[in-house]
Scaffold this motif. Structure first.
Motif, PDB file in Angstrom:
ATOM      1  N   MET A   1      37.701  55.300  -4.828  1.00 37.39           N
ATOM      2  CA  MET A   1      38.159  56.561  -5.357  1.00 37.39           C
ATOM      3  C   MET A   1      37.943  56.584  -6.869  1.00 37.39           C
ATOM      4  O   MET A   1      38.121  55.580  -7.549  1.00 37.39           O
ATOM      5  CB  MET A   1      39.646  56.711  -5.020  1.00 37.39           C
ATOM      6  N   LYS A   2      37.581  57.750  -7.396  1.00 36.95           N
ATOM      7  CA  LYS A   2      37.343  57.868  -8.839  1.00 36.95           C
ATOM      8  C   LYS A   2      38.619  58.266  -9.566  1.00 36.95           C
ATOM      9  O   LYS A   2      39.385  59.096  -9.102  1.00 36.95           O
ATOM     10  CB  LYS A   2      36.255  58.908  -9.104  1.00 36.95           C
ATOM     11  N   TYR A   3      38.785  57.642 -10.745  1.00 37.38           N
ATOM     12  CA  TYR A   3      39.940  57.895 -11.595  1.00 37.38           C
ATOM     13  C   TYR A   3      39.467  58.222 -13.000  1.00 37.38           C
ATOM     14  O   TYR A   3      38.595  57.532 -13.536  1.00 37.38           O
ATOM     15  CB  TYR A   3      40.841  56.658 -11.653  1.00 37.38           C
ATOM     16  N   LYS A  52      35.422  54.007 -10.760  1.00 39.68           N
ATOM     17  CA  LYS A  52      35.619  53.916  -9.318  1.00 39.68           C
ATOM     18  C   LYS A  52      36.446  52.654  -9.059  1.00 39.68           C
ATOM     19  O   LYS A  52      36.033  51.545  -9.401  1.00 39.68           O
ATOM     20  CB  LYS A  52      34.284  53.827  -8.594  1.00 39.68           C
ATOM     21  N   LEU A  53      37.619  52.845  -8.463  1.00 42.30           N
ATOM     22  CA  LEU A  53      38.521  51.734  -8.182  1.00 42.30           C
ATOM     23  C   LEU A  53      38.720  51.618  -6.677  1.00 42.30           C
ATOM     24  O   LEU A  53      38.986  52.617  -6.007  1.00 42.30           O
ATOM     25  CB  LEU A  53      39.868  51.949  -8.878  1.00 42.30           C
ATOM     26  N   ASN A  54      38.610  50.411  -6.164  1.00 34.65           N
ATOM     27  CA  ASN A  54      38.714  50.170  -4.726  1.00 34.65           C
ATOM     28  C   ASN A  54      39.997  49.469  -4.316  1.00 34.65           C
ATOM     29  O   ASN A  54      40.281  49.361  -3.129  1.00 34.65           O
ATOM     30  CB  ASN A  54      37.512  49.338  -4.258  1.00 34.65           C
ATOM     31  N   SER A  55      40.745  48.982  -5.267  1.00 33.21           N
ATOM     32  CA  SER A  55      41.958  48.223  -4.962  1.00 33.21           C
ATOM     33  C   SER A  55      43.015  49.114  -4.311  1.00 33.21           C
ATOM     34  O   SER A  55      42.992  50.338  -4.437  1.00 33.21           O
ATOM     35  CB  SER A  55      42.547  47.622  -6.238  1.00 33.21           C
ATOM     36  N   VAL A  56      43.963  48.457  -3.660  1.00 33.17           N
ATOM     37  CA  VAL A  56      45.100  49.149  -3.059  1.00 33.17           C
ATOM     38  C   VAL A  56      46.330  48.836  -3.910  1.00 33.17           C
ATOM     39  O   VAL A  56      46.532  47.698  -4.317  1.00 33.17           O
ATOM     40  CB  VAL A  56      45.311  48.681  -1.602  1.00 33.17           C
ATOM     41  N   ASP A  60      47.287  46.523  -8.618  1.00 33.17           N
ATOM     42  CA  ASP A  60      45.924  46.022  -8.413  1.00 33.17           C
ATOM     43  C   ASP A  60      44.886  46.969  -9.008  1.00 33.17           C
ATOM     44  O   ASP A  60      43.878  46.525  -9.566  1.00 33.17           O
ATOM     45  CB  ASP A  60      45.652  45.794  -6.931  1.00 33.17           C
ATOM     46  N   LYS A  61      45.114  48.266  -8.914  1.00 32.46           N
ATOM     47  CA  LYS A  61      44.182  49.228  -9.507  1.00 32.46           C
ATOM     48  C   LYS A  61      44.181  49.120 -11.027  1.00 32.46           C
ATOM     49  O   LYS A  61      43.125  49.216 -11.658  1.00 32.46           O
ATOM     50  CB  LYS A  61      44.546  50.651  -9.085  1.00 32.46           C
ATOM     51  N   GLU A  64      42.152  46.059 -11.832  1.00 32.11           N
ATOM     52  CA  GLU A  64      40.735  46.318 -11.585  1.00 32.11           C
ATOM     53  C   GLU A  64      40.141  47.191 -12.691  1.00 32.11           C
ATOM     54  O   GLU A  64      39.030  46.927 -13.170  1.00 32.11           O
ATOM     55  CB  GLU A  64      40.551  46.999 -10.221  1.00 32.11           C
ATOM     56  N   LYS A  68      37.129  46.012 -15.159  1.00 31.07           N
ATOM     57  CA  LYS A  68      35.854  46.739 -15.217  1.00 31.07           C
ATOM     58  C   LYS A  68      35.503  47.134 -16.645  1.00 31.07           C
ATOM     59  O   LYS A  68      34.371  46.964 -17.083  1.00 31.07           O
ATOM     60  CB  LYS A  68      35.907  47.983 -14.325  1.00 31.07           C
TER      61      LYS A  68
END
Length: 105
Positions: A1-3, A52-56, A60-61, A64, A68
């Motif tokens: 998901m993009k942030y 784009k972050l994939n962590s849950v 964690d996000k 990440e 990055k």
């Protein structure tokens, strides 16, 4: 998901030599021109963009996102052989992920 994110930073020479001062000037120019990130004209050392972050999970996000951004900046400094000549102090805010994240590269 993009942030969406906002990054503010300062670049300092890691020492007192002319070489390190030139490296800091170079780093400032490089950070304003990262592909896909946009430097604000009215606020010199602020960059906005998306990650784009994939962590849950929020924790964690946040980690990440920090990793990055650190990796992107460190890679640029290493590619131009100025990584050891400068310090980059940064504050990162990421949409919906709480308070700012401070770090140094």
């Amino acid at each position: 998901m993009k942030y969406h994110f906002q990054l503010t930073y300062s670049v300092r020479p890691s020492g007192d030599s002319d070489k390190e001062e030139r490296a800091a000037q170079k780093a400032r120019k490089l950070l304003k021109n990262i592909d896909g990130w946009f430097s604000l004209e009215s606020v010199e050392t602020t960059i906005v963009g998306t990650l784009k972050l994939n962590s849950v999970g929020v924790r964690d996000k946040r980690e990440e996102a920090k990793e990055k951004v650190e990796e992107i900046i460190a890679d640029i400094l290493k590619n131009y052989e100025i990584f050891s000549d400068v310090w980059v102090n940064a504050s990162l805010m990421v949409d919906t992920l709480g308070e700012h994240i401070e770090f140094r590269i």
